[in-house]
Enzyme design. Structure first.
Site, PDB file in Angstrom:
ATOM      1  N   ASP A   8      29.046  35.429  31.330  1.00 49.60           N
ATOM      2  CA  ASP A   8      28.351  34.166  31.628  1.00 49.60           C
ATOM      3  C   ASP A   8      27.081  34.326  32.477  1.00 49.60           C
ATOM      4  OD1 ASP A   8      30.621  33.346  30.316  1.00 49.60           O
ATOM      5  OD2 ASP A   8      31.332  31.999  31.879  1.00 49.60           O
ATOM      6  N   LYS A 106      32.805  30.566  24.521  1.00 48.54           N
ATOM      7  CA  LYS A 106      34.082  29.999  24.962  1.00 48.54           C
ATOM      8  C   LYS A 106      33.843  28.634  25.574  1.00 48.54           C
ATOM      9  CE  LYS A 106      33.573  32.354  29.366  1.00 48.54           C
ATOM     10  NZ  LYS A 106      33.538  31.172  30.235  1.00 48.54           N
ATOM     11  N   CYS A 151      35.195  32.906  36.038  1.00 51.90           N
ATOM     12  CA  CYS A 151      35.219  33.532  34.711  1.00 51.90           C
ATOM     13  C   CYS A 151      35.369  35.048  34.771  1.00 51.90           C
ATOM     14  CB  CYS A 151      34.008  33.092  33.914  1.00 51.90           C
ATOM     15  SG  CYS A 151      34.136  31.322  33.518  1.00 51.90           S
TER      16      CYS A 151
HETATM   17  C1  VGL Z   1      32.503  29.151  35.126  1.00 50.81           C
HETATM   18  C2  VGL Z   1      33.229  27.242  36.157  1.00 50.81           C
HETATM   19  C3  VGL Z   1      33.135  26.533  34.979  1.00 50.81           C
HETATM   20  C4  VGL Z   1      32.151  30.610  35.245  1.00 50.81           C
HETATM   21  C5  VGL Z   1      32.408  28.460  33.932  1.00 50.81           C
HETATM   22  O1  VGL Z   1      31.414  31.125  34.388  1.00 50.81           O
HETATM   23  O2  VGL Z   1      32.635  31.248  36.215  1.00 50.81           O
HETATM   24  N1  VGL Z   1      32.927  28.534  36.229  1.00 50.81           N
HETATM   25  N2  VGL Z   1      32.717  27.167  33.872  1.00 50.81           N
END
Ligand code: VGL
Ligand code: ZN
Length: 213
Positions: A8, A106, A151
């Site tokens: 991410d 995702k 994540c």
């Molecule tokens: C994430 C919170 C919500 C992350 C993704 O990438 O850590 N955290 N969505």
């Protein structure tokens, strides 16, 4: 065979983004230097529809960072982030992607959040990442990216459960919450994961060698 998982590394998770991780942008140059040390590099992308139920705005009267329950699972309500096909969902522009062979998306089901790159939070649906890594002969995974306490943590945890030797590169990640990060690292160590620093990656034997003179 070793794979680097870049979790991410998206515009919404760096300062200026919708769900900014403090200093999230400071890992990007390091992630670029790490990539040539791996046989395989894979990225994940948080990729939510605008009506995703992890967004506080999709729950009347609720504020970001409050907790609730979603279909029987604890759920933090987030500011809207990484909405499909918006600039915030794009990978960071300075992240090198030539060596990234696959990107696993995702969080696409509006009814369930998906922190891990392997499964949704209810472990009901696999993204296909584990099968892909097995198919490529990967036995060890090194996890880096954002955010350490969400994540990155859940991806590393699932990697351990899938039987991969699992490393968290601690200076190649940043948390949303520092305390949560310490708990996450302790939990990964209890489960058999290893917390390492990038210097250990740079000293691995099969690092690219400079050309002979
Ligand atoms: C994430 C919170 C919500 C992350 C993704 O990438 O850590 N955290 N969505
Ligand atoms: Zn998300």
């Amino acid at each position: 065979m070793k794979a680097l998982l870049l979790i991410d590394v998206q515009n919404d998770f760096v300062p200026g983004g919708a769900l900014a991780v403090p200093e999230g942008d400071e890992i990007v140059a390091l992630l670029n230097r790490l990539q040539p040390h791996f046989e395989l590099v894979v990225a994940t992308q948080d990729w939510h529809p605008a009506n995703h139920k992890s967004f506080a705005a999709n729950h009347a009267g609720r504020q970001p960072f409050e907790e609730t329950e979603l279909h029987g699972l604890a759920q933090v309500l987030w500011p809207a982030h990484c909405v499909q096909s918006t600039p915030g969902a794009e990978l960071h522009p300075e992240l090198h992607t030539n060596q990234v062979e696959a990107i696993f998306r995702k969080g696409t089901d509006p009814e369930i959040d998906s922190y891990s790159g392997f499964y949704d939070n209810g472990h009901r649906k696999a993204t296909g990442l584990a099968a892909y890594l097995f198919g490529r002969g990967i036995t060890s995974v090194y996890v880096a990216g954002l955010a350490a306490d969400y994540c990155v943590y859940f991806t590393a945890k699932d990697a351990l459960q899938e039987g991969f030797e699992t490393f968290l590169i601690e200076d190649a990640t940043r948390p949303i919450n520092q305390e949560g990060c310490e708990r996450a690292k302790a939990d990964l160590e209890n489960l058999g994961g290893k917390i390492i620093s990038s210097t250990e990656v740079f000293s691995l034997q099969n690092a690219p060698q400079p050309a002979q003179a």
